[in-house]
Design a protein around this motif. Structure first.
Motif, PDB file in Angstrom:
ATOM      1  N   THR A 208       0.837  -1.197   0.000  1.00  0.00           N
ATOM      2  CA  THR A 208       0.000   0.000   0.000  1.00  0.00           C
ATOM      3  C   THR A 208       0.875   1.252   0.000  1.00  0.00           C
ATOM      4  O   THR A 208       2.082   1.196   0.267  1.00  0.00           O
ATOM      5  N   ASP A 209       0.247   2.390  -0.269  1.00  0.00           N
ATOM      6  CA  ASP A 209       0.976   3.660  -0.196  1.00  0.00           C
ATOM      7  C   ASP A 209       1.509   3.890   1.215  1.00  0.00           C
ATOM      8  O   ASP A 209       2.599   4.437   1.396  1.00  0.00           O
ATOM      9  N   LYS A 210       0.739   3.453   2.210  1.00  0.00           N
ATOM     10  CA  LYS A 210       1.194   3.594   3.598  1.00  0.00           C
ATOM     11  C   LYS A 210       2.420   2.728   3.857  1.00  0.00           C
ATOM     12  O   LYS A 210       3.361   3.146   4.544  1.00  0.00           O
ATOM     13  N   ASP A 211       2.415   1.518   3.325  1.00  0.00           N
ATOM     14  CA  ASP A 211       3.583   0.646   3.471  1.00  0.00           C
ATOM     15  C   ASP A 211       4.826   1.310   2.891  1.00  0.00           C
ATOM     16  O   ASP A 211       5.910   1.245   3.476  1.00  0.00           O
ATOM     17  N   ILE A 212       4.672   1.936   1.733  1.00  0.00           N
ATOM     18  CA  ILE A 212       5.804   2.619   1.105  1.00  0.00           C
ATOM     19  C   ILE A 212       6.331   3.710   2.019  1.00  0.00           C
ATOM     20  O   ILE A 212       7.543   3.807   2.265  1.00  0.00           O
ATOM     21  N   GLU A 213       5.432   4.537   2.545  1.00  0.00           N
ATOM     22  CA  GLU A 213       5.858   5.628   3.426  1.00  0.00           C
ATOM     23  C   GLU A 213       6.533   5.080   4.676  1.00  0.00           C
ATOM     24  O   GLU A 213       7.537   5.646   5.148  1.00  0.00           O
ATOM     25  N   ASP A 214       6.035   3.980   5.203  1.00  0.00           N
ATOM     26  CA  ASP A 214       6.597   3.405   6.428  1.00  0.00           C
ATOM     27  C   ASP A 214       7.985   2.810   6.185  1.00  0.00           C
ATOM     28  O   ASP A 214       8.888   2.972   7.010  1.00  0.00           O
ATOM     29  N   VAL A 215       8.156   2.122   5.061  1.00  0.00           N
ATOM     30  CA  VAL A 215       9.473   1.570   4.731  1.00  0.00           C
ATOM     31  C   VAL A 215      10.471   2.708   4.519  1.00  0.00           C
ATOM     32  O   VAL A 215      11.619   2.638   4.972  1.00  0.00           O
TER      33      VAL A 215
END
Length: 224
Positions: A208-215
């Motif tokens: 998800t876009d959130k996963d990208i931001e978190d990584v």
């Protein structure tokens, strides 16, 4: 040798280079030419910095310290258009960047080591020397996100190739110390399929876009 005059000509049509392919390999007995590499790097510095530290506020990636084989493969991909990169079109062709030049510049950049912190002062120091020290430092600003989720996702999906500290493994590039803006664009391109990845579906299919931001948040603090 590298032909700089043509590469600098902004009026050249991209069509001249569109069909350029990876026509030849570097001869087995070819010896690295550092002076040629330094000459080539004068042109690369316009986007990637004189030390390969990256530029454009993170749009253009850091190349310093990346594996030589990885960078050579990416230039090959630019030449064959397997990886589309419009800013590289005038340069990534066998006339402007023949295989020997590719080997020289990628070897040169792979051997540049940049610090993530300024060295501590020990006594008086010349202002110019301190400025030069600062230019050789790449410290990635902290990116906002869920560090716990970012670390969990990274360790499960990315660690195998890029190592647990993000510093790369073998010919797999470091992602620690890389500019966040550039990394974000690569994540998005992998996810959309615009850029190929050997594990495209497995790694990015449900990201998800959130996963990208978190990584990205997790990676941004690995060089602290």
């Amino acid at each position: 040798m590298f032909v700089k005059a043509l590469a600098r000509s902004a009026g050249l049509s991209c069509l001249l280079f569109a069909g350029s392919l990876w026509a030849a390999d570097v001869p087995e007995d070819y010896e690295y030419d550092k002076y040629n590499a330094e000459d080539i790097n004068e042109l690369c510095a316009g986007c990637h910095g004189s030390l390969g530290q990256g530029g454009g506020g993170g749009v253009y990636p850091r190349l310093a310290g990346l594996p030589q084989e990885y960078m050579e493969e990416q230039i090959k991909n630019f030449k064959t258009r397997k990886r589309v990169n419009i800013p590289m079109v005038p340069f990534a062709n066998d006339r402007e960047l023949p295989p020997e030049d590719v080997r020289d510049i990628t070897t040169y950049l792979s051997n540049i080591k940049l610090a993530s912190q300024l060295p501590e002062l020990s006594g008086r120091i010349d202002g110019l020397e301190r400025l030069q020290q600062a230019e050789a430092v790449v410290q990635i600003p902290k990116h906002e996100g869920d560090l716990e989720n970012g670390e969990e996702y990274y360790m499960e999906m990315c660690r195998g190739c890029h190592n647990k500290d993000g510093m790369g493994r073998g010919n797999k590039p470091a992602v620690t110390g890389q500019h966040i803006k550039y990394l974000k664009k690569q994540f998005q391109d992998f996810k959309s399929g615009e850029r190929e990845h050997v594990d495209q579906v497995e790694l990015f299919g449900e990201m998800t876009d959130k996963d990208i931001e978190d990584v990205l948040a997790f990676l941004s603090v690995q060089d602290d």
